[in-house]
Design a protein around this motif. Sequence first.
Motif, PDB file in Angstrom:
ATOM      1  N   CYS A 248      23.413   3.029  35.639  1.00  0.00           N
ATOM      2  CA  CYS A 248      22.473   3.626  34.685  1.00  0.00           C
ATOM      3  C   CYS A 248      21.109   3.852  35.335  1.00  0.00           C
ATOM      4  O   CYS A 248      20.642   3.032  36.117  1.00  0.00           O
ATOM      5  CB  CYS A 248      22.333   2.715  33.470  1.00  0.00           C
ATOM      6  SG  CYS A 248      21.184   3.321  32.222  1.00  0.00           S
TER       7      CYS A 248
ATOM      8  N   SER B 185      18.360   4.846  33.265  1.00  0.00           N
ATOM      9  CA  SER B 185      17.323   4.742  32.248  1.00  0.00           C
ATOM     10  C   SER B 185      16.930   3.298  31.943  1.00  0.00           C
ATOM     11  O   SER B 185      15.755   3.006  31.748  1.00  0.00           O
ATOM     12  CB  SER B 185      17.770   5.435  30.954  1.00  0.00           C
ATOM     13  OG  SER B 185      18.946   4.843  30.442  1.00  0.00           O
TER      14      SER B 185
ATOM     15  N   SER C 220      25.253   9.231  29.608  1.00  0.00           N
ATOM     16  CA  SER C 220      24.935   7.872  29.203  1.00  0.00           C
ATOM     17  C   SER C 220      25.878   6.873  29.844  1.00  0.00           C
ATOM     18  O   SER C 220      26.940   7.230  30.372  1.00  0.00           O
ATOM     19  CB  SER C 220      25.029   7.736  27.673  1.00  0.00           C
ATOM     20  OG  SER C 220      26.389   7.858  27.258  1.00  0.00           O
TER      21      SER C 220
ATOM     22  N   ALA D  55      14.228   6.243  34.039  1.00  0.00           N
ATOM     23  CA  ALA D  55      14.476   7.675  33.901  1.00  0.00           C
ATOM     24  C   ALA D  55      14.717   7.992  32.426  1.00  0.00           C
ATOM     25  O   ALA D  55      15.122   7.109  31.659  1.00  0.00           O
ATOM     26  CB  ALA D  55      15.685   8.089  34.736  1.00  0.00           C
ATOM     27  N   PRO D  56      14.477   9.224  31.990  1.00  0.00           N
ATOM     28  CA  PRO D  56      14.642   9.530  30.565  1.00  0.00           C
ATOM     29  C   PRO D  56      16.078   9.418  30.073  1.00  0.00           C
ATOM     30  O   PRO D  56      16.307   9.130  28.906  1.00  0.00           O
ATOM     31  CB  PRO D  56      14.123  10.969  30.455  1.00  0.00           C
ATOM     32  CG  PRO D  56      14.178  11.522  31.837  1.00  0.00           C
ATOM     33  CD  PRO D  56      13.940  10.372  32.748  1.00  0.00           C
ATOM     34  N   MET D  57      17.048   9.644  30.953  1.00  0.00           N
ATOM     35  CA  MET D  57      18.453   9.537  30.569  1.00  0.00           C
ATOM     36  C   MET D  57      19.298   9.617  31.835  1.00  0.00           C
ATOM     37  O   MET D  57      18.784   9.873  32.920  1.00  0.00           O
ATOM     38  CB  MET D  57      18.868  10.655  29.608  1.00  0.00           C
ATOM     39  CG  MET D  57      18.771  12.057  30.201  1.00  0.00           C
ATOM     40  SD  MET D  57      19.317  13.374  29.096  1.00  0.00           S
ATOM     41  CE  MET D  57      21.081  13.066  29.010  1.00  0.00           C
TER      42      MET D  57
END
Length: 349
Positions: free
Chosen positions: A180, A182, A41, A187-189
Motif C-alpha cells: 500500500c 497511502s 486499493s 500517497a492519496p491512493m
Amino acid sequence: MYEYATKASLGDAVFHDPSTQALEAHMAQLTGKEAALLVASGTMSNQLAIRTHLCQPPFSIVCDGRSHINKYESGGAALHTGAHLIPIVPPNGHHLTLKDISPHVVLGEDIHCAPTRLICLENTVDGLILPQSDIVDITQFAHENNILVHLDGARLWHVAATTNTPMSVLCAPFDSVSLCFSKGLGAPMGTCLVGSKAFIQKAKWFRKAFGGGMRQTGIIAAAIAYALTYNFPQLPRVHALAKRLEQGLRDLGVRILSPAETCILYYDPSPIGIGYQEVQDSAAALPRPITIVGPRLVVHIQMTTEAVDDFLALLRTLKEKMKDGVDGVRYPPSPSGTDAKGGYPTAQF
C-alpha cells in the motif's frame, strides 16, 4: 507531491501509460519480483491475489484471525473466489508461527474438508512485526505441500525501515505481495500487487472484471513516486515518535495492550481512572483537536512531537482531575485488559 502529479503522463493504464508502467517496473525491481500491477486499493490488491491464485473450488485459505483479509474486506474471499477462510489467532498474542498454522492446514483427499491452497500472512498486524525467520519457516512448509503464500504487506514499508531489511528480502519468500502507498507513505491512493509475470498478467484480467481498470493513473503514479522518494525516509522518525508516545503513557500509569514496534500501539487508560470516551471527547475539544477512537493509536508522517505532547498532557490533566475528585461528567472506565468483542489485542506488555 502535487508538482510531481502535474508532470505525469496522461495515458490510459488499461492500455499504455508511461508513468504507471515506470512505477510498476520500479516496484518489481524493488521487491525482487518479475512484475507489478497498480490497483486502486489494498482490498482490491488482496482480493485480486486470492482470485488469481485460486482456480477451481473447493479450497480453503489459512490466515491470521486479526488480518484485514479475514475481518475488514467485506467477506471478499468468499464473495469473489468462493474460498473458505480458516482464521487463526496466534497463541503468543503477537504473530503466527508454523506450529500455529500446520495443524489447521487441510491436506490429503478427505472430501469432507476444503483443501488448503493458499496461506495469507500480514506484516505488520496491529503494528507488530512478523519475524522473517517465521515467514521463511511457514513459506517453506507451504511450498513443500504445494500451497501458495500471499502477503498483505500494506505496512511492510514500516518493517523495512525498522529492521533495515531490503524490500526484496522481505518479499522473497512469497508468491505474491500487496504493498500500500497511502497508509504509511501518505500517497492519496494506490496499492501495487507484485508477483510473477504470469500471475500479474492473469491478475490484469480480474482487475478489469472487478471494475479496476483506470485511465489517467499517471497522476496517481507520480504522487506515489514522490511518496517513495520523500516520505519513506520519514518512517524512522514516525517510529521514534510512537515509542515516545508509548513511554509517555507508561510513565502516566496507562496500561499498554500492544507496544509500538512500528507506528501503532494499543492502550488502556482505566488504571488511571479514565475511559476511552472521556479521552475521545476531551481530545476533540483541545485548541488543536486530536482525533482518537478507542484503544488504537496511530502515528503517521504528518504527526508532530507537539501533537504527542498535547495528548500526553491531556491524559495527565484528566488523571489529576480524577485524583483530585473534580466534579464533572464521568464515563465508565475501560474494561481491564482489552475489548475482546472489538478484536483488540489481549496481550499486555
